[in-house]
Scaffold this motif. Structure first.
Motif, PDB file in Angstrom:
ATOM      1  N   ARG A 110       0.828  -1.200   0.000  1.00 49.80           N
ATOM      2  CA  ARG A 110       0.000   0.000   0.000  1.00 49.80           C
ATOM      3  C   ARG A 110       0.864   1.254   0.000  1.00 49.80           C
ATOM      4  N   GLU A 111       0.408   2.258  -0.707  1.00 51.42           N
ATOM      5  CA  GLU A 111       1.143   3.517  -0.844  1.00 51.42           C
ATOM      6  C   GLU A 111       1.530   4.113   0.507  1.00 51.42           C
ATOM      7  N   GLY A 112       0.654   4.034   1.500  1.00 53.71           N
ATOM      8  CA  GLY A 112       0.909   4.660   2.787  1.00 53.71           C
ATOM      9  C   GLY A 112       2.052   4.055   3.558  1.00 53.71           C
ATOM     10  N   PHE A 113       2.537   2.895   3.143  1.00 54.70           N
ATOM     11  CA  PHE A 113       3.638   2.235   3.833  1.00 54.70           C
ATOM     12  C   PHE A 113       4.894   2.191   2.958  1.00 54.70           C
ATOM     13  N   VAL A 114       4.936   3.076   1.983  1.00 55.96           N
ATOM     14  CA  VAL A 114       6.109   3.255   1.128  1.00 55.96           C
ATOM     15  C   VAL A 114       6.721   4.610   1.466  1.00 55.96           C
ATOM     16  N   TYR A 115       8.043   4.676   1.488  1.00 55.71           N
ATOM     17  CA  TYR A 115       8.756   5.892   1.867  1.00 55.71           C
ATOM     18  C   TYR A 115       9.701   6.302   0.744  1.00 55.71           C
ATOM     19  N   ALA A 116       9.777   7.596   0.509  1.00 59.01           N
ATOM     20  CA  ALA A 116      10.724   8.099  -0.485  1.00 59.01           C
ATOM     21  C   ALA A 116      12.144   7.854   0.002  1.00 59.01           C
ATOM     22  N   LEU A 117      12.989   7.357  -0.863  1.00 58.86           N
ATOM     23  CA  LEU A 117      14.393   7.106  -0.523  1.00 58.86           C
ATOM     24  C   LEU A 117      15.124   8.442  -0.441  1.00 58.86           C
ATOM     25  N   PRO A 118      15.776   8.746   0.691  1.00 54.73           N
ATOM     26  CA  PRO A 118      16.469  10.033   0.803  1.00 54.73           C
ATOM     27  C   PRO A 118      17.558  10.172  -0.261  1.00 54.73           C
ATOM     28  N   PRO A 119      17.625  11.291  -0.935  1.00 50.51           N
ATOM     29  CA  PRO A 119      18.674  11.483  -1.942  1.00 50.51           C
ATOM     30  C   PRO A 119      20.042  11.623  -1.284  1.00 50.51           C
ATOM     31  N   GLY A 120      21.069  11.212  -2.010  1.00 53.56           N
ATOM     32  CA  GLY A 120      22.431  11.397  -1.530  1.00 53.56           C
ATOM     33  C   GLY A 120      22.955  10.301  -0.632  1.00 53.56           C
ATOM     34  N   LEU A 121      22.125   9.323  -0.295  1.00 51.61           N
ATOM     35  CA  LEU A 121      22.564   8.212   0.551  1.00 51.61           C
ATOM     36  C   LEU A 121      22.673   6.935  -0.274  1.00 51.61           C
ATOM     37  N   ASP A 122      23.634   6.084   0.077  1.00 49.09           N
ATOM     38  CA  ASP A 122      23.797   4.806  -0.599  1.00 49.09           C
ATOM     39  C   ASP A 122      22.555   3.953  -0.369  1.00 49.09           C
ATOM     40  N   PRO A 123      21.822   3.572  -1.415  1.00 51.68           N
ATOM     41  CA  PRO A 123      20.590   2.792  -1.217  1.00 51.68           C
ATOM     42  C   PRO A 123      20.819   1.506  -0.431  1.00 51.68           C
ATOM     43  N   ALA A 124      21.915   0.810  -0.695  1.00 54.57           N
ATOM     44  CA  ALA A 124      22.180  -0.434   0.034  1.00 54.57           C
ATOM     45  C   ALA A 124      22.324  -0.164   1.524  1.00 54.57           C
ATOM     46  N   GLY A 125      22.924   0.962   1.888  1.00 51.97           N
ATOM     47  CA  GLY A 125      23.079   1.320   3.291  1.00 51.97           C
ATOM     48  C   GLY A 125      21.806   1.811   3.933  1.00 51.97           C
ATOM     49  N   VAL A 126      20.854   2.265   3.119  1.00 54.45           N
ATOM     50  CA  VAL A 126      19.557   2.705   3.647  1.00 54.45           C
ATOM     51  C   VAL A 126      18.668   1.510   3.977  1.00 54.45           C
ATOM     52  N   ALA A 127      18.788   0.417   3.227  1.00 52.11           N
ATOM     53  CA  ALA A 127      17.889  -0.727   3.431  1.00 52.11           C
ATOM     54  C   ALA A 127      17.785  -1.143   4.905  1.00 52.11           C
ATOM     55  N   PRO A 128      18.901  -1.329   5.639  1.00 56.28           N
ATOM     56  CA  PRO A 128      18.776  -1.730   7.042  1.00 56.28           C
ATOM     57  C   PRO A 128      18.185  -0.652   7.952  1.00 56.28           C
ATOM     58  N   LEU A 129      18.142   0.583   7.495  1.00 58.19           N
ATOM     59  CA  LEU A 129      17.492   1.618   8.301  1.00 58.19           C
ATOM     60  C   LEU A 129      16.011   1.335   8.458  1.00 58.19           C
TER      61      LEU A 129
END
Length: 341
Positions: free
Chosen positions: A132-151
Motif C-alpha cells: 500500500r502507498e501509505g507504507f512506502v517511503y521516499a528514498l532520501p537522496p544522496g545516501l547509498d541505497p544499500a546502506g539505507v535498506a537496514p534503516l
C-alpha cells in the motif's frame, strides 16, 4: 497476479534457492516496488530456524529499497521510477488508538508484517513487492541505497527508542551490543548530541565502536569496569540479541534512568531491588510507526547516516544467514536483488 522470483528456503535445513511465485494484482492504492537491495535481519534467521516440514516456502526480508515499477490508479505520492524504501510493517487497521496516533507498530489488530502473514506470505528477498502507498517511503537522496535498506528495520527500531526517551545533548547514553542494531544506535545517539558509551563483551569491538563515533567503550564482562560506571547513565539502549542478565546495566543508571531492551531472549530476571533503589526503569521497545520512520529517514539524510553493510548477491542468502548466525558480519548484510532470476 504478478509473477516474480525470490530466494526461498523450501524445507527445514535445505538450501536457499530461487523460487517463483505470484504477488497480488495492484489495488487502487498499491505500489509495485522493484527490489534492488534487501537487508538481512536476525528475525530472518529466526524464521529460517523455525521453519517446519510442510510449511510454505520461506522468502524473508523486511527492510528493502528499490524503484517503483507500477502504481495503482489512486496513488498520488509516487510515480514509476521513483526510488523508495519499505520496512517491516506494510499495513494496519488504521482505526485503533495506536494507528490514529501514528504508532502503527502497536496496532490493536496487529500490523500486517512484510512477510509471514496471511496475505504477505513472501518478503523482500525477491525481485518485486506489492505494498500500500501509505507504507512506502521516499528514498532520501544522496545516501547509498544499500546502506539505507537496514534503516527500515534496524534503524527505525533504535531511532524510535532514542527519540521516545528524548535522547539528546547533555546526556550520557549507553549502547549494549555492537551489531546490526547497535552500530546504528551509536550513530544516531551521537548525531542526537549525546555522549555515547558502548558496552561490549568483546574487547576487539572497542576500536570499531570508537570509529563509529562512540566516545568511550566498556568491556561489560569485567566486574571492575562495570562497577566504575555505577550511577552514571541517563539512558541505556540494549541491542544484544542473546539471553543475558540486565541487572549489571541497571546498576549503571542514574536515579530515574531507563534501560530499554530491544532483544528478545527467553526471559530477563533483573534484581527488583536494583530497580527500586533509584527509581530505575526497565522498558522495552519495538519498531516505529510511520511518522517516526519518516523522521528517521529525514534525520539520516541530514546527518549522512546509513548502515555499514557487506553486499552479497541474492543467491548467497544462505551464506549471509549462516555467517549472521556465527556473528561474522560488520555490521549488516544486504542482498543484491537486481540480478536475481
Amino acid at each position: 497476479m504478478r509473477k516474480t522470483t525470490g530466494m526461498a528456503l523450501l524445507r527445514p535445513g535445505g538450501p536457499w534457492e530461487p523460487f517463483s511465485f505470484e504477488r497480488r494484482d495492484l489495488r487502487a492504492d498499491d505500489v509495485a516496488v522493484r527490489v534492488t537491495w534487501c537487508g538481512v535481519c536476525h528475525s530472518d534467521l529466526h524464521a529460517a530456524e523455525a521453519l517446519t516440514e510442510g510449511a510454505p516456502p520461506l522468502v524473508p526480508g523486511h527492510e528493502f529499497v528499490g524503484e517503483v515499477a507500477a502504481v495503482g490508479p489512486d496513488v498520488t505520492s509516487f510515480r514509476v521510477g521513483d526510488a523508495v524504501a519499505v520496512g517491516n510493517i506494510v499495513d494496519s487497521c488504521g482505526a485503533c488508538a495506536a494507528c490514529r496516533a501514528g504508532e502503527e507498530v502497536f496496532c490493536a489488530e496487529f500490523p500486517a508484517l512484510t512477510y509471514g502473514g496471511a496475505e504477505n506470505t513472501f518478503g523482500g528477498y525477491a525481485q518485486e513487492y506489492v505494498v500500500r502507498e501509505g507504507f512506502v517511503y521516499a528514498l532520501p537522496p544522496g545516501l547509498d541505497p544499500a546502506g539505507v535498506a537496514p534503516l527500515m528495520c534496524a534503524g527505525a527500531t533504535v531511532f524510535g527508542a532514542l527519540r521516545t526517551w528524548d535522547v539528546g545533548p547533555g546526556q550520557v547514553v549507553g549502547i549494549v551490543g555492537l551489531g546490526g542494531l547497535g552500530h546504528l544506535a551509536v550513530k544516531f545517539a551521537k548525531a542526537l548530541g549525546a555522549r555515547v558509551v558502548v558496552f561490549t563483551t568483546s574487547p576487539d569491538k572497542q576500536g570499531p565502536a570508537l570509529m563509529l563515533g562512540a566516545d568511550e567503550t566498556v568491556v561489560s564482562s569485567g566486574a571492575v569496569a562495570m562497577a566504575s560506571q555505577a550511577g552514571r547513565f541517563d539512558f541505556i539502549l540494549d541491542t544484544a540479541s542473546g539471553k543475558h542478565d540486565p541487572t549489571p546495566y541497571l546498576r549503571t543508571l542514574k536515579i530515574d534512568g531507563t534501560l530499554c531492551m530491544l532483544g528478545t531472549p527467553d526471559r530477563y530476571e533483573p534484581e527488583s531491588m536494583v530497580m527500586a533503589m533509584g527509581r530505575r526503569r526497565l522498558a522495552a521497545s519495538a519498531g516505529a510507526g510511520r511518522p517516526r520512520v519518516r523522521e528517521m529517514l529525514d534525520f539520516a539524510a541530514r546527518h549522512g547516516i546509513t548502515a555499514d553493510v557487506e553486499k552479497l548477491p541474492a543467491t548467497e542468502a544462505g551464506t549471509a544467514l549462516a555467517r549472521l548466525a556465527a556473528n561474522d558480519v560488520r555490521w549488516r548484510f544486504v542482498l543484491d536483488l537486481r540480478e536475481l532470476g
